[in-house]
Design a protein around this motif. Structure first.
Motif, PDB file in Angstrom:
ATOM      1  N   SER A 316     -10.530 131.119  30.069  1.00 42.85           N
ATOM      2  CA  SER A 316     -10.459 132.586  30.252  1.00 42.85           C
ATOM      3  C   SER A 316      -8.961 132.901  30.989  1.00 42.85           C
ATOM      4  O   SER A 316      -8.748 134.283  30.853  1.00 42.85           O
ATOM      5  N   ASN A 317      -8.321 132.061  30.881  1.00 47.18           N
ATOM      6  CA  ASN A 317      -6.657 132.345  31.554  1.00 47.18           C
ATOM      7  C   ASN A 317      -6.072 133.140  30.380  1.00 47.18           C
ATOM      8  O   ASN A 317      -5.857 132.582  29.333  1.00 47.18           O
ATOM      9  N   GLY A 318      -5.454 134.248  30.624  1.00 44.01           N
ATOM     10  CA  GLY A 318      -4.729 135.106  30.062  1.00 44.01           C
ATOM     11  C   GLY A 318      -3.126 134.742  30.191  1.00 44.01           C
ATOM     12  O   GLY A 318      -2.541 135.607  29.679  1.00 44.01           O
ATOM     13  N   VAL A 319      -2.859 133.967  31.258  1.00 43.66           N
ATOM     14  CA  VAL A 319      -1.262 134.029  31.474  1.00 43.66           C
ATOM     15  C   VAL A 319      -1.049 132.365  31.393  1.00 43.66           C
ATOM     16  O   VAL A 319      -0.863 131.759  32.331  1.00 43.66           O
ATOM     17  N   ALA A 320      -0.696 132.263  30.012  1.00 43.74           N
ATOM     18  CA  ALA A 320      -0.143 131.139  29.863  1.00 43.74           C
ATOM     19  C   ALA A 320       0.923 130.368  30.660  1.00 43.74           C
ATOM     20  O   ALA A 320       1.859 131.201  31.002  1.00 43.74           O
ATOM     21  N   LEU A 321       1.040 129.129  31.052  1.00 46.89           N
ATOM     22  CA  LEU A 321       2.275 128.334  31.735  1.00 46.89           C
ATOM     23  C   LEU A 321       2.456 128.827  33.028  1.00 46.89           C
ATOM     24  O   LEU A 321       2.458 128.157  33.952  1.00 46.89           O
ATOM     25  N   LEU A 322       2.176 130.264  33.193  1.00 45.96           N
ATOM     26  CA  LEU A 322       2.250 130.724  34.836  1.00 45.96           C
ATOM     27  C   LEU A 322       1.100 130.227  35.447  1.00 45.96           C
ATOM     28  O   LEU A 322       1.163 129.857  36.634  1.00 45.96           O
ATOM     29  N   ILE A 323      -0.088 130.086  34.935  1.00 42.66           N
ATOM     30  CA  ILE A 323      -1.063 129.378  35.509  1.00 42.66           C
ATOM     31  C   ILE A 323      -1.731 128.253  34.265  1.00 42.66           C
ATOM     32  O   ILE A 323      -1.814 128.501  33.136  1.00 42.66           O
ATOM     33  N   PRO A 324      -0.984 126.966  34.550  1.00 35.13           N
ATOM     34  CA  PRO A 324      -0.725 125.828  33.650  1.00 35.13           C
ATOM     35  C   PRO A 324      -2.188 125.430  33.512  1.00 35.13           C
ATOM     36  O   PRO A 324      -2.545 124.177  33.917  1.00 35.13           O
ATOM     37  N   ALA A 336      -9.391 118.387  24.786  1.00 36.45           N
ATOM     38  CA  ALA A 336     -10.386 119.266  24.758  1.00 36.45           C
ATOM     39  C   ALA A 336      -9.787 120.646  24.321  1.00 36.45           C
ATOM     40  O   ALA A 336      -8.897 120.568  23.369  1.00 36.45           O
ATOM     41  N   GLY A 337     -10.377 121.968  24.643  1.00 38.18           N
ATOM     42  CA  GLY A 337      -9.618 122.944  24.055  1.00 38.18           C
ATOM     43  C   GLY A 337      -8.512 123.583  24.875  1.00 38.18           C
ATOM     44  O   GLY A 337      -8.282 123.202  25.801  1.00 38.18           O
ATOM     45  N   TYR A 338      -7.965 124.490  24.182  1.00 48.86           N
ATOM     46  CA  TYR A 338      -6.854 125.171  24.750  1.00 48.86           C
ATOM     47  C   TYR A 338      -6.819 126.397  23.803  1.00 48.86           C
ATOM     48  O   TYR A 338      -6.948 126.390  22.650  1.00 48.86           O
ATOM     49  N   ARG A 339      -6.582 127.674  24.651  1.00 48.02           N
ATOM     50  CA  ARG A 339      -6.718 128.917  23.993  1.00 48.02           C
ATOM     51  C   ARG A 339      -5.871 129.154  22.833  1.00 48.02           C
ATOM     52  O   ARG A 339      -5.920 130.246  22.142  1.00 48.02           O
ATOM     53  N   TRP A 340      -4.729 128.675  23.033  1.00 48.43           N
ATOM     54  CA  TRP A 340      -3.628 128.808  22.183  1.00 48.43           C
ATOM     55  C   TRP A 340      -3.266 127.740  21.334  1.00 48.43           C
ATOM     56  O   TRP A 340      -2.213 127.576  20.693  1.00 48.43           O
ATOM     57  N   GLY A 341      -4.390 126.736  20.930  1.00 49.16           N
ATOM     58  CA  GLY A 341      -4.301 125.680  20.367  1.00 49.16           C
ATOM     59  C   GLY A 341      -3.798 124.488  20.723  1.00 49.16           C
ATOM     60  O   GLY A 341      -2.696 124.374  21.557  1.00 49.16           O
TER      61      GLY A 341
END
Length: 359
Positions: A316-324, A336-341
């Motif tokens: 559910s994290n919508g702020v990639a990298l800033l919340i790693p 496992a999964g990753y929202r951006w592939g």
């Protein structure tokens, strides 16, 4: 030095009774042997004058004692401590509308206030006060949807002052309470896109910080994601006055992805449930180039059975990298999964490890 929060009379009684229920709540040291033990240790009962009580193994060893080889008081000490902290978390959740003092919470954990504050933050990722505020925030969200007025919602969630809510809590809601109650109408989010080694990125920000940072293949799809995440907000492209700030952010991202800036240090303005905020806060403590499993995150938060909930919070994290969230993998080592592939996740993990090894 003995910890002042321990009731030595009760500790001595538990030691006389070899009370296993007190294991993990304190240890006792024997001055004549230089050894410390669990309350349930089967060794011969020492003389009372030779006994000292300590909140934990660390305190005993700080006093020059060594662990007993028979009862092994250091074994699973971390798990017992995490369990005590988890019990305090449940207490905070149930009483978030009340005024909770650090001393009272520390007493429930059978720790000194100083040690409790330090261990709570290390395990949970938030201070006791921050955790209580996150719980009140979750209650406020529920109240804002159900209460007759905003004021009723504020007081119903345990806040004693409306001004305090507007001064502080709006930065965690992503909007003021009145705006949240109205579904986000009137909240302004400006956005702009750019190119990175991981593909196109879209950054969305309120006047308080970055609330959206996501990767994709084209701007149209990313703008649709932004609109879906903030359906009632007022979305506008960043204007010329904001261009310099956006350029600074893009430069920081480039430096980070090149390994020259491990800590991004950009302002983050997230919204989420109390549990999501708890998970995200912990993710920000994972060192650059290191990984944790979902189970390890759940254990660190004092919720060993919440592995799936941790995975959902990462997704559910919508702020990639800033919340790693890319630094969290499955226990068997699979990504496992990753929202951006998964390819982007693999690139990020390999990049961080390579630059950490060279540092």
């Amino acid at each position: 030095m003995n910890t002042p929060t321990l009731d030595e009379t009760a500790c001595w009684r538990a030691l006389q009774q070899r009370d296993a229920a007190q294991d993990g709540r304190f240890v006792y040291g024997v001055r004549t042997t230089g050894v410390y033990c669990r309350p349930s240790c089967a060794s011969r009962l020492p003389k009372r004058d030779n006994v000292r009580f300590y909140a934990d193994a660390q305190a005993a060893e700080g006093d020059g004692l060594r662990p007993c080889k028979r009862c092994r008081p250091r074994d699973d000490a971390g798990a017992r401590e995490a369990q005590r902290i988890a019990e305090v978390c449940r207490h905070i959740e149930a009483h978030a509308h009340e005024k909770l003092t650090l001393a009272a919470l520390a007493q429930r954990a059978h720790l000194s206030p100083f040690h409790f504050q330090r261990r709570f933050k290390a395990i949970v990722g938030l201070s006791p006060r921050e955790y209580a505020e996150a719980c009140r925030l979750q209650a406020l969200r529920r109240e804002l949807r159900a209460a007759p007025t905003v004021s009723d919602a504020i007081y119903g969630a345990g806040y004693g002052s409306g001004s305090r809510v507007y001064e502080k809590i709006d930065t965690r809601l992503g909007m003021t309470p009145a705006e949240y109650r109205a579904g986000g109408h009137g909240v302004a989010i400006s956005y702009a896109g750019g190119d990175t080694p991981l593909g196109r990125v879209l950054i969305g920000a309120t006047d308080r910080g970055i609330c959206f940072l996501q990767f994709g293949d084209d701007d149209a799809a990313l703008q649709a994601e932004l609109a879906a995440e903030y359906p009632a907000a007022r979305l506008t492209p960043m204007d010329a006055a904001q261009q310099a700030l956006f350029d600074d952010w893009m430069h920081a991202l480039g430096e980070h992805l090149a390994g020259r800036r491990p800590q991004l240090g950009l302002p983050v303005h997230t919204r989420g449930t109390a549990f999501q905020l708890e998970v995200w806060k912990y993710l920000q403590t994972i060192p650059y180039g290191e990984l944790r499993s979902y189970a390890e995150v759940a254990q660190a938060l004092g919720r060993p059975n919440a592995v799936r909930a941790v995975a959902r919070a990462c997704a559910s994290n919508g702020v990639a990298l800033l919340i790693p969230c890319h630094r969290v993998i499955r226990g068997d080592g699979q990504l496992a999964g990753y929202r951006w592939g998964l390819p982007r996740k693999r690139v990020l993990i390999d990049l961080e490890r390579a630059h950490r090894e060279r540092a």
